[in-house]
Scaffold this motif. Structure first.
Motif, PDB file in Angstrom:
ATOM      1  N   GLY A  87      17.738  33.952  42.587  1.00 42.96           N
ATOM      2  CA  GLY A  87      16.951  34.572  43.312  1.00 42.96           C
ATOM      3  C   GLY A  87      17.074  35.625  44.336  1.00 42.96           C
ATOM      4  O   GLY A  87      16.187  36.403  44.407  1.00 42.96           O
ATOM      5  N   ARG A  88      18.635  35.544  44.868  1.00 42.68           N
ATOM      6  CA  ARG A  88      18.765  36.543  45.924  1.00 42.68           C
ATOM      7  C   ARG A  88      19.534  37.745  45.395  1.00 42.68           C
ATOM      8  O   ARG A  88      20.312  37.636  44.454  1.00 42.68           O
ATOM      9  N   GLU A  89      19.306  38.852  46.063  1.00 48.11           N
ATOM     10  CA  GLU A  89      20.036  40.051  45.652  1.00 48.11           C
ATOM     11  C   GLU A  89      21.538  39.829  45.808  1.00 48.11           C
ATOM     12  O   GLU A  89      21.980  39.229  46.782  1.00 48.11           O
ATOM     13  N   GLY A  90      22.317  40.265  44.836  1.00 48.83           N
ATOM     14  CA  GLY A  90      23.762  40.065  44.955  1.00 48.83           C
ATOM     15  C   GLY A  90      24.540  41.088  44.173  1.00 48.83           C
ATOM     16  O   GLY A  90      23.993  41.866  43.396  1.00 48.83           O
ATOM     17  N   ARG A  91      25.838  41.093  44.407  1.00 47.67           N
ATOM     18  CA  ARG A  91      26.732  42.038  43.737  1.00 47.67           C
ATOM     19  C   ARG A  91      27.929  41.289  43.164  1.00 47.67           C
ATOM     20  O   ARG A  91      28.523  40.465  43.860  1.00 47.67           O
ATOM     21  N   ILE A  92      28.267  41.616  41.930  1.00 46.50           N
ATOM     22  CA  ILE A  92      29.490  41.081  41.331  1.00 46.50           C
ATOM     23  C   ILE A  92      30.370  42.282  40.993  1.00 46.50           C
ATOM     24  O   ILE A  92      29.904  43.226  40.348  1.00 46.50           O
ATOM     25  N   VAL A  93      31.600  42.277  41.461  1.00 47.16           N
ATOM     26  CA  VAL A  93      32.496  43.405  41.192  1.00 47.16           C
ATOM     27  C   VAL A  93      33.764  42.880  40.528  1.00 47.16           C
ATOM     28  O   VAL A  93      34.483  42.050  41.102  1.00 47.16           O
ATOM     29  N   ASN A  94      34.007  43.329  39.310  1.00 47.72           N
ATOM     30  CA  ASN A  94      35.266  42.994  38.632  1.00 47.72           C
ATOM     31  C   ASN A  94      36.261  44.116  38.896  1.00 47.72           C
ATOM     32  O   ASN A  94      35.984  45.274  38.563  1.00 47.72           O
ATOM     33  N   VAL A  95      37.385  43.773  39.503  1.00 46.67           N
ATOM     34  CA  VAL A  95      38.397  44.812  39.721  1.00 46.67           C
ATOM     35  C   VAL A  95      39.182  44.957  38.420  1.00 46.67           C
ATOM     36  O   VAL A  95      40.032  44.147  38.086  1.00 46.67           O
ATOM     37  N   SER A  96      38.810  45.981  37.657  1.00 49.41           N
ATOM     38  CA  SER A  96      39.441  46.237  36.366  1.00 49.41           C
ATOM     39  C   SER A  96      40.542  47.275  36.561  1.00 49.41           C
ATOM     40  O   SER A  96      41.176  47.314  37.618  1.00 49.41           O
ATOM     41  N   SER A  97      40.764  48.103  35.590  1.00 53.54           N
ATOM     42  CA  SER A  97      41.808  49.115  35.695  1.00 53.54           C
ATOM     43  C   SER A  97      41.583  50.157  34.607  1.00 53.54           C
ATOM     44  O   SER A  97      41.045  49.844  33.534  1.00 53.54           O
ATOM     45  N   ARG A  98      42.052  51.382  34.878  1.00 51.93           N
ATOM     46  CA  ARG A  98      41.925  52.370  33.799  1.00 51.93           C
ATOM     47  C   ARG A  98      42.856  52.027  32.640  1.00 51.93           C
ATOM     48  O   ARG A  98      42.753  52.596  31.560  1.00 51.93           O
ATOM     49  N   ARG A  99      43.736  51.071  32.850  1.00 48.49           N
ATOM     50  CA  ARG A  99      44.585  50.647  31.732  1.00 48.49           C
ATOM     51  C   ARG A  99      43.788  49.889  30.658  1.00 48.49           C
ATOM     52  O   ARG A  99      44.330  49.504  29.637  1.00 48.49           O
ATOM     53  N   HIS A 100      42.466  49.694  30.891  1.00 48.27           N
ATOM     54  CA  HIS A 100      41.647  49.094  29.825  1.00 48.27           C
ATOM     55  C   HIS A 100      41.684  49.984  28.583  1.00 48.27           C
ATOM     56  O   HIS A 100      41.417  49.543  27.482  1.00 48.27           O
ATOM     57  N   GLN A 101      42.041  51.267  28.805  1.00 48.28           N
ATOM     58  CA  GLN A 101      42.107  52.203  27.662  1.00 48.28           C
ATOM     59  C   GLN A 101      43.364  51.978  26.831  1.00 48.28           C
ATOM     60  O   GLN A 101      43.528  52.568  25.789  1.00 48.28           O
TER      61      GLN A 101
ATOM     62  N   LEU B 264      21.707  39.587  33.291  1.00 41.92           N
ATOM     63  CA  LEU B 264      21.076  39.398  34.600  1.00 41.92           C
ATOM     64  C   LEU B 264      19.761  40.171  34.655  1.00 41.92           C
ATOM     65  O   LEU B 264      18.746  39.670  35.143  1.00 41.92           O
ATOM     66  N   LYS B 265      19.806  41.376  34.111  1.00 40.10           N
ATOM     67  CA  LYS B 265      18.605  42.219  34.091  1.00 40.10           C
ATOM     68  C   LYS B 265      17.522  41.547  33.233  1.00 40.10           C
ATOM     69  O   LYS B 265      16.362  41.452  33.623  1.00 40.10           O
ATOM     70  N   GLU B 266      17.963  41.047  32.075  1.00 41.64           N
ATOM     71  CA  GLU B 266      17.037  40.387  31.134  1.00 41.64           C
ATOM     72  C   GLU B 266      16.357  39.197  31.802  1.00 41.64           C
ATOM     73  O   GLU B 266      15.198  38.902  31.570  1.00 41.64           O
ATOM     74  N   ASN B 267      17.120  38.503  32.682  1.00 43.25           N
ATOM     75  CA  ASN B 267      16.571  37.324  33.353  1.00 43.25           C
ATOM     76  C   ASN B 267      15.870  37.657  34.661  1.00 43.25           C
ATOM     77  O   ASN B 267      15.478  36.769  35.407  1.00 43.25           O
ATOM     78  N   GLY B 268      15.772  38.955  34.967  1.00 41.52           N
ATOM     79  CA  GLY B 268      15.067  39.372  36.184  1.00 41.52           C
ATOM     80  C   GLY B 268      15.809  39.039  37.465  1.00 41.52           C
ATOM     81  O   GLY B 268      15.214  39.039  38.550  1.00 41.52           O
TER      82      GLY B 268
END
Ligand SMILES: NC(=O)c1ccc[n+]([C@@H]2O[C@H](COP(=O)([O-])OP(=O)(O)OC[C@H]3O[C@@H](n4cnc5c(N)ncnc54)[C@H](OP(=O)(O)O)[C@@H]3O)[C@@H](O)[C@H]2O)c1
Length: 243
Positions: free
Chosen positions: A144-158, A200-204
């Motif tokens: 219900g509450r506004e939130g942020r999830i941040v995955n610290v990835s890397s450009r090495r994903h390429q 998350l968007k799909e579930n509103g």
């Protein structure tokens, strides 16, 4: 130097600090979990969030280091609200225990920063018998509450394996390459954030999921480099610039 200072659409550049990005933001009333808060990028993230009034819970596997970092932060900012809680991402039992303890603290979760990670380790298995980089950098993200999830990835994903994610060969020691396995785990971070965001968007839910490449920062992340590079400094610099 010119590239380092060149501003992007956000108005920030590679030389902008976390303090500058968050200037004027009041995070009072918010709670953030920062995994791997006891060193490197995680420590600076935790420090600056606390500076802005956010209650920070650092998930750390080394509680002695976690307590020391917490003490140093409180010394620099006596009003900081910071806790260190034990979390070993290479063990799903530890991840579940951490989640239970956090839930029972009654704190709301506003920001989740999945920062902890390992890079280019020799072939090893996690406590749950899964290739260590995939287990630590990706599998432990299951979130219900506004939130942020941040995955610290890397450009090495390429620079994952040629096939992308080798789902059927995650645990194969034969053909294992430390940097490709790191790239694989970081690619998984991005795909996870994209799919989580969609769901998350799909579930509103008013929660966004994002992944970020933090740039090249000299941290402990590179301590397996001799394994990768055979100790060549030039090679190490090359890896650091694309980590
Ligand atoms: N530095 C860069 O240039 C760069 C570039 C691109 C992406 N990244 C990403 O940025 C993130 C942070 O890395 P960093 O550069 O700050 O490296 P770091 O200083 O080595 O920090 C990594 C943190 O993750 C923790 N960690 C590792 N395995 C863990 C586990 N099983 N359970 C709990 N915590 C664990 C470490 O704890 P210990 O201290 O106990 O080992 C440490 O606190 C990583 O996801 C990395 O892939 C970094």
């Amino acid at each position: 130097m010119w590239l380092f200072n060149r501003k992007g659409p956000s108005g920030f550049s590679a030389s902008t600090t976390a303090e500058e990005v968050t200037e004027g933001i009041d995070g009072t009333g918010l709670t953030a979990i920062v995994t791997g808060g006891s060193s490197g990028i995680g420590t600076e993230t935790a420090r600056v969030l606390a500076l802005r009034g956010v209650h920070v819970v650092m998930g750390v596997r080394n509680m002695t280091a976690g307590r020391e970092v917490k003490e140093a932060m409180v010394k620099g900012n006596p009003t900081a609200k910071i806790d260190a809680m034990e979390l070993d991402l290479s063990s799903m039992a530890s991840v579940r225990k951490f989640a239970e303890e956090f839930n029972s603290s009654g704190l709301p979760l506003s920001i989740l920063i999945n920062n902890a990670g390992v890079m280019a380790t020799p072939f090893m298995l996690s406590k749950d018998n899964i290739e260590l980089q995939f287990a630590t950098n990706h599998l432990a993200l299951e979130s219900g509450r506004e939130g942020r999830i941040v995955n610290v990835s890397s450009r090495r994903h390429q620079f994952s394996y040629r096939e992308g994610i080798r789902f059927d060969k995650i645990n194969y020691p034969s053909g294992y390459n430390g940097l490709s396995a790191y790239g694989q785990s970081k690619l998984a971070n991005i795909l996870h954030a994209n799919e989580l965001s969609r769901r998350l968007k799909e579930n509103g839910a008013e929660i966004t999921a994002n992944s970020v490449h933090p740039g090249a920062v000299a941290t402990d992340l590179f301590h397996h480099q001799s394994f990768v590079s055979g100790g060549s400094n030039n090679m190490l610099r090359g890896i650091a610039s694309t980590s």
